[in-house]
Every structure is written in C-alpha cells, then in structure tokens.
Design a protein around this motif. Sequence first.
Motif, PDB file in Angstrom:
ATOM      1  N   VAL A  60       0.867  -1.187   0.000  1.00  0.00           N
ATOM      2  CA  VAL A  60       0.000   0.000   0.000  1.00  0.00           C
ATOM      3  C   VAL A  60       0.899   1.231   0.000  1.00  0.00           C
ATOM      4  O   VAL A  60       1.903   1.272   0.713  1.00  0.00           O
ATOM      5  CB  VAL A  60      -0.915   0.047   1.249  1.00  0.00           C
ATOM      6  CG1 VAL A  60      -1.899   1.210   1.135  1.00  0.00           C
ATOM      7  CG2 VAL A  60      -1.663  -1.250   1.437  1.00  0.00           C
ATOM      8  N   ALA A  61       0.503   2.236  -0.786  1.00  0.00           N
ATOM      9  CA  ALA A  61       1.273   3.487  -0.808  1.00  0.00           C
ATOM     10  C   ALA A  61       0.343   4.677  -0.671  1.00  0.00           C
ATOM     11  O   ALA A  61      -0.803   4.641  -1.124  1.00  0.00           O
ATOM     12  CB  ALA A  61       2.077   3.608  -2.106  1.00  0.00           C
ATOM     13  N   VAL A  62       0.873   5.741  -0.041  1.00  0.00           N
ATOM     14  CA  VAL A  62       0.166   7.022   0.014  1.00  0.00           C
ATOM     15  C   VAL A  62       1.084   8.101  -0.539  1.00  0.00           C
ATOM     16  O   VAL A  62       2.267   8.168  -0.200  1.00  0.00           O
ATOM     17  CB  VAL A  62      -0.271   7.407   1.448  1.00  0.00           C
ATOM     18  CG1 VAL A  62      -1.573   6.750   1.810  1.00  0.00           C
ATOM     19  CG2 VAL A  62       0.815   7.078   2.460  1.00  0.00           C
ATOM     20  N   VAL A  91       4.297   5.639  -4.621  1.00  0.00           N
ATOM     21  CA  VAL A  91       3.208   5.355  -5.561  1.00  0.00           C
ATOM     22  C   VAL A  91       3.768   4.766  -6.850  1.00  0.00           C
ATOM     23  O   VAL A  91       3.235   3.803  -7.410  1.00  0.00           O
ATOM     24  CB  VAL A  91       2.388   6.629  -5.844  1.00  0.00           C
ATOM     25  CG1 VAL A  91       1.345   6.369  -6.926  1.00  0.00           C
ATOM     26  CG2 VAL A  91       1.712   7.121  -4.564  1.00  0.00           C
ATOM     27  N   ALA A  92       4.872   5.328  -7.327  1.00  0.00           N
ATOM     28  CA  ALA A  92       5.503   4.813  -8.545  1.00  0.00           C
ATOM     29  C   ALA A  92       5.982   3.380  -8.357  1.00  0.00           C
ATOM     30  O   ALA A  92       5.881   2.552  -9.286  1.00  0.00           O
ATOM     31  CB  ALA A  92       6.665   5.714  -8.946  1.00  0.00           C
ATOM     32  N   ALA A  93       6.480   3.064  -7.165  1.00  0.00           N
ATOM     33  CA  ALA A  93       6.924   1.698  -6.898  1.00  0.00           C
ATOM     34  C   ALA A  93       5.758   0.718  -6.978  1.00  0.00           C
ATOM     35  O   ALA A  93       5.895  -0.403  -7.494  1.00  0.00           O
ATOM     36  CB  ALA A  93       7.593   1.626  -5.520  1.00  0.00           C
ATOM     37  N   VAL A  94       4.592   1.137  -6.492  1.00  0.00           N
ATOM     38  CA  VAL A  94       3.405   0.279  -6.581  1.00  0.00           C
ATOM     39  C   VAL A  94       2.978   0.122  -8.045  1.00  0.00           C
ATOM     40  O   VAL A  94       2.547  -0.950  -8.476  1.00  0.00           O
ATOM     41  CB  VAL A  94       2.254   0.834  -5.724  1.00  0.00           C
ATOM     42  CG1 VAL A  94       0.991   0.001  -5.885  1.00  0.00           C
ATOM     43  CG2 VAL A  94       2.666   0.865  -4.252  1.00  0.00           C
ATOM     44  N   THR A 113       3.760   9.828 -14.031  1.00  0.00           N
ATOM     45  CA  THR A 113       4.885   8.975 -13.662  1.00  0.00           C
ATOM     46  C   THR A 113       4.440   7.528 -13.502  1.00  0.00           C
ATOM     47  O   THR A 113       5.121   6.602 -13.976  1.00  0.00           O
ATOM     48  CB  THR A 113       5.537   9.471 -12.357  1.00  0.00           C
ATOM     49  OG1 THR A 113       6.000  10.802 -12.548  1.00  0.00           O
ATOM     50  CG2 THR A 113       6.701   8.589 -11.958  1.00  0.00           C
ATOM     51  N   SER A 114       3.291   7.310 -12.875  1.00  0.00           N
ATOM     52  CA  SER A 114       2.797   5.954 -12.669  1.00  0.00           C
ATOM     53  C   SER A 114       2.470   5.265 -13.990  1.00  0.00           C
ATOM     54  O   SER A 114       2.733   4.070 -14.165  1.00  0.00           O
ATOM     55  CB  SER A 114       1.558   5.972 -11.769  1.00  0.00           C
ATOM     56  OG  SER A 114       1.892   6.418 -10.470  1.00  0.00           O
TER      57      SER A 114
END
Length: 396
Positions: A60-62, A91-94, A113-114
């Motif tokens: 999970v990312a915020v 977020v980008a890692a997710v 970016t995502s």
Amino acid sequence: MHEETLRSIVVLGSTGSIGTQALDVIAASPDGFRVVGLAAGGAKIELLARQAAEFEVEVVAVADASAVPALKEALTAHGVSPTVLGGQDGVAAVAGWQCDMVLNGITGALGLTSTLVALEAGRMLALANKESLIIGGPLVKRLAKPGQILAVDSEHSAIQQCLWAAGPDGHDPDSVRQLVITASGGPFRGMRREEMSDVTPEMALAHPTWSMGPVITINSATLVNKGLEVIEAHLLFDLGFDRIEVVVHPQSIIHSMVEYVDGSTIAQASPPDMRLPIAMALGHPRRIPGAARPIDWTKAHAWTFEPLDDRAFPSVALARHVGSAGGTAPAVYNAANEACVEAFMRGELPFLAIVDTVAKVVAEHEVTPAGSVDEVLAADAWARARAAELTVGQSR
C-alpha cells in the motif's frame, strides 16, 4: 479457481471514484482477480486500510508521505501488515509492482509517472487517468506496445468496443471515416454563454447523469473533459482531429460511435455506469458477467443528439488547437485548467473565466517537444503558476 490463475491487479487511486468502483467490480468477481497493491493520495486513510484488509494486498502506498504513520496504525487496527510506502516514489513503486495489470485511477497530472512506470515494467495498463496520456503523449506512445493500454473512459472504451465489433478491418484507419464522441452536455446544456455568468460550484457539481469526482464533474460542466477526451482519442486511435467529432447526447446511453467509410456506424450503448468500462478493461478480452445492468428493452426510449455549441463551450475547440500543436501544449491546457478549477471551487474565479483563463495561458505558452518528463512537468508548473497569476482579482 487457483490463486495462480487469477489476474493480479494493482489499483492506483483506490479511494477515489474510479478506484472504489474498480474494487466493487473485482469483489463481485472473486474467481477472476487478485488485488496485490493499492495506492491513494492519503486523505482517506481509514478507507484505504479497509481496502487493504479486505483484499489482503501485498503493498500500500500514500502519495502524502506524512500520512504513512497513520496508515500503518490503521492497518494494524485491521489486523494486516502489508508493505507500506510513502510519497510519489512510493506510488511509482506500486505502479511497477509485480502484477498482470495496473489500473491507473489517479486524478490529474500526478498520474503521469505511474503510467510511464507501469508501461516500462511491461504491465497491461487500464487507463482512467487520461491526463497522463494527454500531457505526456510522446513519452507514453514511445513506451506503449500495441494493445498495452486499455481505455477506462466510457467514451474510449466504447470506441474500442466498436472497433472490435467491426471485425478485422475495424482498426484499419483507412476503413474509419470518423470517431463520434458523445457528451451529455453537463448541467448547463442548452444555455447561452451569458446565462452561465453566475454559475456556482454547487450548480456545476450537479451533473445530470454521472456520479464522479469533483474535478472531472467541473470539467464536464465546462466540457473541458470532452476536450481532453478528443486529444485522448487522437492519441489512442491515431486519427487526425478532423476525423474526431463531438455530439451532445443528454441521455448518456450511446457512449460513442465509429462511422466507417461505407456509411455504416457502430455504436456502443448501455446505461451510464462506470463499472462497465472498468470491467471491460480489467477482464479484457473476456466480458465479466453482471458487471452493470443492461438497457431494459421492454420500455420505451427516446435518444436525442444535438450539435455542440462552440460559443457557449469553447473548451473543445481549444483542445483541438492544443492537440494539433502537440508537444507541451496539451500539458499546459490541462495544468492551467486544473489550477483554474481549484480557484473556481474556492470562489476565486467565475465559472466562465475557467476556460477563458486557460485560453490566455495557452496563448502565452511557447510550445516545446515534450521530450522528457522534466520538460512536461516544467510546462505543467509554469501553466499552474501563470494561471494563478491571471486569477488574481477575478473572484466571482
């Protein structure tokens, strides 16, 4: 169905309108999907923690890194302990997490970016964040493989379905005469420009057919959203702007059409429900049973179509202009609009001044090729700053 045969999904923007509806679709089809990651802005920590617990996600990312401690506490309260990441890098890692498909439902330019990370990682991309394609068109097109992007906008999902329905020649540009994108017309359909001078945010948020987030709802009231969709259609389907038409269809049953060179038009019809285009993308190439209710053909229906009033709603013509200019122009159009919508919501800008101000920012911008993310984001930042300067003293 065994877990290894389930389609693994990452949902970005999971607490927003698209994200929550996507999770509804997934929850209704537990034998088809497995959610492995979620990301959100950070304003709805309790909802994000509940989602993470319900779907037993891995990560999970915020985007708001300061919300990480509260998220960890909420996850512990729900009895789960996924990997927790914070900030835009999180977020980008997710977005690049190991999975079969990424649904990008992030709102606005922050989704670029995502989108790029997911494409570079080779993931199928269910794209609800149209802004990332629009502002980063050359970058996205360079990375995307044929068929890697599936549209989640109802209009572009409809066009994709129409092209598939046409058979082997459906995607042949030489067989398509034009794409016809439908617009509900928003809450001010049929009004003259002069009649919209006193529009308030509450009035603009009262969309007649769709339930959406506040930014996209205001964009639908100005028809900026339709302008963005014209640019998106150009990029997704490689057709010139002279072959993309917009028609007002207040019932929002026909979501878009494809007219072919032989005079035939194929249309996609369904009641207005975003779960259908979401399900079309998530399940591709199969259809998910019961994703949305069908049209009741036992009842009488009347569907109407009207030309777009470009004087009352100049945003679509402006979008054609910036789309044709290419490079950083679409990024400036989008960023200036986002800044103006925020000012309008704060009571600092009249409704009609939203698009007028965007047009001024676009006219001042010196277009460059948009060859890198930094170049796109620099144009985005300049447009926001310039729009903010132009809004001073314009309070309604």
